[in-house]
Design a protein around this motif. Structure first.
Motif, PDB file in Angstrom:
ATOM      1  N   PHE A 185       0.806  -1.219   0.000  1.00 42.07           N
ATOM      2  CA  PHE A 185       0.000   0.000   0.000  1.00 42.07           C
ATOM      3  C   PHE A 185       0.841   1.273   0.000  1.00 42.07           C
ATOM      4  O   PHE A 185       0.302   2.355  -0.222  1.00 42.07           O
ATOM      5  CB  PHE A 185      -0.923   0.008   1.221  1.00 42.07           C
ATOM      6  CG  PHE A 185      -2.038  -0.994   1.155  1.00 42.07           C
ATOM      7  CD1 PHE A 185      -3.200  -0.713   0.459  1.00 42.07           C
ATOM      8  CD2 PHE A 185      -1.927  -2.227   1.791  1.00 42.07           C
ATOM      9  CE1 PHE A 185      -4.240  -1.638   0.391  1.00 42.07           C
ATOM     10  CE2 PHE A 185      -2.955  -3.153   1.728  1.00 42.07           C
ATOM     11  CZ  PHE A 185      -4.118  -2.861   1.026  1.00 42.07           C
ATOM     12  N   ASN A 186       2.140   1.175   0.266  1.00 41.28           N
ATOM     13  CA  ASN A 186       2.965   2.365   0.443  1.00 41.28           C
ATOM     14  C   ASN A 186       3.874   2.680  -0.731  1.00 41.28           C
ATOM     15  O   ASN A 186       4.846   3.423  -0.575  1.00 41.28           O
ATOM     16  CB  ASN A 186       3.808   2.230   1.721  1.00 41.28           C
ATOM     17  CG  ASN A 186       2.956   2.195   2.972  1.00 41.28           C
ATOM     18  OD1 ASN A 186       1.815   2.650   2.968  1.00 41.28           O
ATOM     19  ND2 ASN A 186       3.505   1.635   4.045  1.00 41.28           N
ATOM     20  N   ARG A 187       3.567   2.155  -1.913  1.00 46.64           N
ATOM     21  CA  ARG A 187       4.390   2.427  -3.088  1.00 46.64           C
ATOM     22  C   ARG A 187       3.835   3.559  -3.954  1.00 46.64           C
ATOM     23  O   ARG A 187       4.453   3.938  -4.933  1.00 46.64           O
ATOM     24  CB  ARG A 187       4.527   1.169  -3.947  1.00 46.64           C
ATOM     25  CG  ARG A 187       5.190  -0.024  -3.288  1.00 46.64           C
ATOM     26  CD  ARG A 187       6.598   0.209  -2.880  1.00 46.64           C
ATOM     27  NE  ARG A 187       7.446   0.692  -3.977  1.00 46.64           N
ATOM     28  CZ  ARG A 187       8.700   1.051  -3.813  1.00 46.64           C
ATOM     29  NH1 ARG A 187       9.255   1.016  -2.601  1.00 46.64           N
ATOM     30  NH2 ARG A 187       9.422   1.475  -4.838  1.00 46.64           N
ATOM     31  N   GLY A 188       2.642   4.062  -3.618  1.00 52.52           N
ATOM     32  CA  GLY A 188       2.018   5.100  -4.431  1.00 52.52           C
ATOM     33  C   GLY A 188       0.922   4.585  -5.340  1.00 52.52           C
ATOM     34  O   GLY A 188       0.348   5.335  -6.130  1.00 52.52           O
ATOM     35  N   ASP A 189       0.605   3.322  -5.228  1.00 55.26           N
ATOM     36  CA  ASP A 189      -0.458   2.706  -6.012  1.00 55.26           C
ATOM     37  C   ASP A 189      -1.819   3.073  -5.432  1.00 55.26           C
ATOM     38  O   ASP A 189      -1.938   3.483  -4.266  1.00 55.26           O
ATOM     39  CB  ASP A 189      -0.261   1.186  -6.004  1.00 55.26           C
ATOM     40  CG  ASP A 189      -1.047   0.463  -7.080  1.00 55.26           C
ATOM     41  OD1 ASP A 189      -1.723   1.120  -7.886  1.00 55.26           O
ATOM     42  OD2 ASP A 189      -0.977  -0.788  -7.111  1.00 55.26           O
ATOM     43  N   ASP A 190      -2.869   2.912  -6.219  1.00 56.43           N
ATOM     44  CA  ASP A 190      -4.247   3.123  -5.768  1.00 56.43           C
ATOM     45  C   ASP A 190      -4.585   2.069  -4.717  1.00 56.43           C
ATOM     46  O   ASP A 190      -4.567   0.871  -5.019  1.00 56.43           O
ATOM     47  CB  ASP A 190      -5.186   3.001  -6.964  1.00 56.43           C
ATOM     48  CG  ASP A 190      -6.647   3.233  -6.615  1.00 56.43           C
ATOM     49  OD1 ASP A 190      -7.011   3.184  -5.424  1.00 56.43           O
ATOM     50  OD2 ASP A 190      -7.437   3.454  -7.558  1.00 56.43           O
ATOM     51  N   PRO A 191      -4.909   2.471  -3.477  1.00 54.99           N
ATOM     52  CA  PRO A 191      -5.184   1.485  -2.412  1.00 54.99           C
ATOM     53  C   PRO A 191      -6.309   0.517  -2.758  1.00 54.99           C
ATOM     54  O   PRO A 191      -6.264  -0.652  -2.344  1.00 54.99           O
ATOM     55  CB  PRO A 191      -5.553   2.363  -1.214  1.00 54.99           C
ATOM     56  CG  PRO A 191      -4.936   3.688  -1.488  1.00 54.99           C
ATOM     57  CD  PRO A 191      -4.979   3.856  -2.979  1.00 54.99           C
ATOM     58  N   GLU A 192      -7.310   0.978  -3.484  1.00 49.66           N
ATOM     59  CA  GLU A 192      -8.416   0.089  -3.843  1.00 49.66           C
ATOM     60  C   GLU A 192      -7.945  -1.020  -4.780  1.00 49.66           C
ATOM     61  O   GLU A 192      -8.413  -2.158  -4.691  1.00 49.66           O
ATOM     62  CB  GLU A 192      -9.546   0.885  -4.485  1.00 49.66           C
ATOM     63  CG  GLU A 192     -10.260   1.826  -3.504  1.00 49.66           C
ATOM     64  CD  GLU A 192     -11.467   2.488  -4.111  1.00 49.66           C
ATOM     65  OE1 GLU A 192     -11.796   2.172  -5.288  1.00 49.66           O
ATOM     66  OE2 GLU A 192     -12.090   3.315  -3.421  1.00 49.66           O
ATOM     67  N   LYS A 193      -6.994  -0.693  -5.651  1.00 56.68           N
ATOM     68  CA  LYS A 193      -6.453  -1.711  -6.553  1.00 56.68           C
ATOM     69  C   LYS A 193      -5.576  -2.699  -5.786  1.00 56.68           C
ATOM     70  O   LYS A 193      -5.611  -3.907  -6.046  1.00 56.68           O
ATOM     71  CB  LYS A 193      -5.672  -1.050  -7.675  1.00 56.68           C
ATOM     72  CG  LYS A 193      -6.563  -0.282  -8.641  1.00 56.68           C
ATOM     73  CD  LYS A 193      -5.773   0.347  -9.775  1.00 56.68           C
ATOM     74  CE  LYS A 193      -6.729   1.055 -10.748  1.00 56.68           C
ATOM     75  NZ  LYS A 193      -6.022   1.701 -11.866  1.00 56.68           N
ATOM     76  N   VAL A 194      -4.811  -2.191  -4.825  1.00 55.19           N
ATOM     77  CA  VAL A 194      -3.992  -3.083  -4.010  1.00 55.19           C
ATOM     78  C   VAL A 194      -4.890  -4.057  -3.238  1.00 55.19           C
ATOM     79  O   VAL A 194      -4.615  -5.260  -3.173  1.00 55.19           O
ATOM     80  CB  VAL A 194      -3.093  -2.293  -3.044  1.00 55.19           C
ATOM     81  CG1 VAL A 194      -2.251  -3.246  -2.197  1.00 55.19           C
ATOM     82  CG2 VAL A 194      -2.183  -1.339  -3.809  1.00 55.19           C
ATOM     83  N   LEU A 195      -5.960  -3.535  -2.660  1.00 56.60           N
ATOM     84  CA  LEU A 195      -6.871  -4.395  -1.912  1.00 56.60           C
ATOM     85  C   LEU A 195      -7.512  -5.442  -2.819  1.00 56.60           C
ATOM     86  O   LEU A 195      -7.681  -6.602  -2.417  1.00 56.60           O
ATOM     87  CB  LEU A 195      -7.948  -3.561  -1.225  1.00 56.60           C
ATOM     88  CG  LEU A 195      -8.912  -4.338  -0.324  1.00 56.60           C
ATOM     89  CD1 LEU A 195      -8.167  -5.094   0.773  1.00 56.60           C
ATOM     90  CD2 LEU A 195      -9.942  -3.392   0.291  1.00 56.60           C
ATOM     91  N   GLU A 196      -7.862  -5.058  -4.043  1.00 60.21           N
ATOM     92  CA  GLU A 196      -8.413  -6.030  -4.987  1.00 60.21           C
ATOM     93  C   GLU A 196      -7.382  -7.114  -5.300  1.00 60.21           C
ATOM     94  O   GLU A 196      -7.730  -8.299  -5.428  1.00 60.21           O
ATOM     95  CB  GLU A 196      -8.851  -5.343  -6.270  1.00 60.21           C
ATOM     96  CG  GLU A 196      -9.277  -6.281  -7.399  1.00 60.21           C
ATOM     97  CD  GLU A 196     -10.447  -7.194  -7.042  1.00 60.21           C
ATOM     98  OE1 GLU A 196     -10.562  -8.267  -7.664  1.00 60.21           O
ATOM     99  OE2 GLU A 196     -11.251  -6.840  -6.149  1.00 60.21           O
ATOM    100  N   ASN A 197      -6.119  -6.733  -5.385  1.00 62.10           N
ATOM    101  CA  ASN A 197      -5.070  -7.734  -5.597  1.00 62.10           C
ATOM    102  C   ASN A 197      -5.034  -8.733  -4.446  1.00 62.10           C
ATOM    103  O   ASN A 197      -4.873  -9.948  -4.660  1.00 62.10           O
ATOM    104  CB  ASN A 197      -3.718  -7.048  -5.758  1.00 62.10           C
ATOM    105  CG  ASN A 197      -3.608  -6.257  -7.057  1.00 62.10           C
ATOM    106  OD1 ASN A 197      -4.353  -6.497  -8.011  1.00 62.10           O
ATOM    107  ND2 ASN A 197      -2.687  -5.311  -7.105  1.00 62.10           N
ATOM    108  N   TYR A 198      -5.171  -8.236  -3.217  1.00 60.33           N
ATOM    109  CA  TYR A 198      -5.234  -9.133  -2.065  1.00 60.33           C
ATOM    110  C   TYR A 198      -6.454 -10.044  -2.138  1.00 60.33           C
ATOM    111  O   TYR A 198      -6.388 -11.234  -1.780  1.00 60.33           O
ATOM    112  CB  TYR A 198      -5.257  -8.337  -0.767  1.00 60.33           C
ATOM    113  CG  TYR A 198      -3.890  -7.957  -0.259  1.00 60.33           C
ATOM    114  CD1 TYR A 198      -3.084  -8.885   0.388  1.00 60.33           C
ATOM    115  CD2 TYR A 198      -3.396  -6.665  -0.427  1.00 60.33           C
ATOM    116  CE1 TYR A 198      -1.823  -8.546   0.851  1.00 60.33           C
ATOM    117  CE2 TYR A 198      -2.138  -6.306   0.034  1.00 60.33           C
ATOM    118  CZ  TYR A 198      -1.360  -7.259   0.672  1.00 60.33           C
ATOM    119  OH  TYR A 198      -0.103  -6.916   1.119  1.00 60.33           O
ATOM    120  N   GLN A 199      -7.570  -9.494  -2.576  1.00 53.96           N
ATOM    121  CA  GLN A 199      -8.773 -10.312  -2.704  1.00 53.96           C
ATOM    122  C   GLN A 199      -8.526 -11.482  -3.648  1.00 53.96           C
ATOM    123  O   GLN A 199      -8.969 -12.607  -3.382  1.00 53.96           O
ATOM    124  CB  GLN A 199      -9.934  -9.456  -3.221  1.00 53.96           C
ATOM    125  CG  GLN A 199     -10.415  -8.365  -2.277  1.00 53.96           C
ATOM    126  CD  GLN A 199     -11.308  -8.893  -1.161  1.00 53.96           C
ATOM    127  OE1 GLN A 199     -11.502 -10.108  -1.007  1.00 53.96           O
ATOM    128  NE2 GLN A 199     -11.845  -7.978  -0.359  1.00 53.96           N
TER     129      GLN A 199
END
Length: 285
Positions: free
Chosen positions: A64-78
């Motif tokens: 989450f701390n690389r500058g990416d969209d947090p919603e996209k990171v969370l979807e990746n986790y999903q």
């Protein structure tokens, strides 16, 4: 599957390349035969495939701390959670600062660093003996270390860059599992995950000097004052010195830098990248 460059360094078996479809998208991930044979864990190491992140984070960025969209990171986790038969709420993330600090986590820590804030800092290793908790650590050239104790049903997952390796992170994790779970080192199975290989990892003399105690780890570089450092072999020797049988240790055959389009590499991209992640959990029986 995407063709990858292997180095043939595995001692027990090659890292397995797996493919599944998640929401109609091909997602590839890596697993380790030495851990699978214990029968008590689910685990994987991510690749860049199958996610929704874009640009330099394409496509499976898991930090989450690389500058990416947090919603996209969370979807990746999903998407990863579907492979591990869990949810992001079951995961616990590290807080890596190149220490040898290790945290024992429990069910009260679930979700920290993923879906809720962490209440700890400076943690490069995670251990637990509670089924269903998914340990998560992050990578883009540094060394992932997986530990499974099938006797006491306990696991550990640690991040070991050159600083952590020089400080003996592998041995520190074994010691933490001994103290917390009465783990016997000879019962442990360990995997060293994809990370930068000796051919790609050039270091200064100051760094090289910290590894002179190991055999066949430091080699002359391509120019004066530079050296090639084999973190894979250094970590293998550390694990053997900690008491883990050599035939219980899987050494990687994949370099992140050699496969930078498939695995995030800090060195290959000059830091313009996302993060891979290692995942490890005890099965619930």
């Amino acid at each position: 599957m995407i063709e990858i460059r292997r180095r043939g360094a595995g001692r027990t078996a090659q890292i397995k390349q797996n493919e599944t479809s998640v929401q109609g998208v091909s997602l590839e991930y890596l697993t380790f035969p030495v851990l699978e044979q214990t029968g008590i864990v689910e685990h994987l190491f991510s690749t860049r495939t199958g996610g929704v992140s874009e640009g330099i984070f394409s496509a499976m960025n898991l930090h989450f701390n690389r500058g990416d969209d947090p919603e996209k990171v969370l979807e990746n986790y999903q998407r990863i959670s579907k492979i591990l038969h869990c949810s992001p709420e079951d995961m616990v993330g590290s807080d890596q600062t190149h220490t040898t600090n290790i945290r024992r986590v429990s069910s009260k820590d679930k979700g920290k660093g993923i879906v809720r804030p962490k209440d700890y800092t400076d943690i490069d290793g995670l251990i637990t003996d509670e089924p269903g908790i998914v340990l998560v650590t992050y990578y883009a050239d540094c060394v992932p270390l997986y530990f499974v104790d099938p006797v006491h049903r306990a696991i550990g997952l640690s991040h070991s860059g050159w600083k952590g390796t020089a400080a003996g992170m592998g041995q520190c994790t074994v010691r933490a599992m001994q103290e917390s779970f009465q783990t016997e080192p000879e019962d442990l199975y360990a995997a060293i995950g994809p990370s930068i290989c000796v051919d790609c990892y050039e270091v200064s003399e100051d760094v090289a000097k910290q590894f002179m105690q190991y055999e066949d780890v430091v080699f002359p570089g391509r120019e004066p004052g530079k050296y090639q450092l084999d973190l894979w072999e250094a970590n293998r020797q550390i694990l053997v010195r900690a008491g883990i049988p050599d035939d219980h240790i899987q050494v990687p055959d994949l370099c992140t830098c050699c496969n930078a389009s498939y695995l995030f590499s800090h060195r290959a991209t000059a830091g313009k990248r996302g993060n891979l992640a290692a995942f490890l959990k005890l099965k619930e029986f």
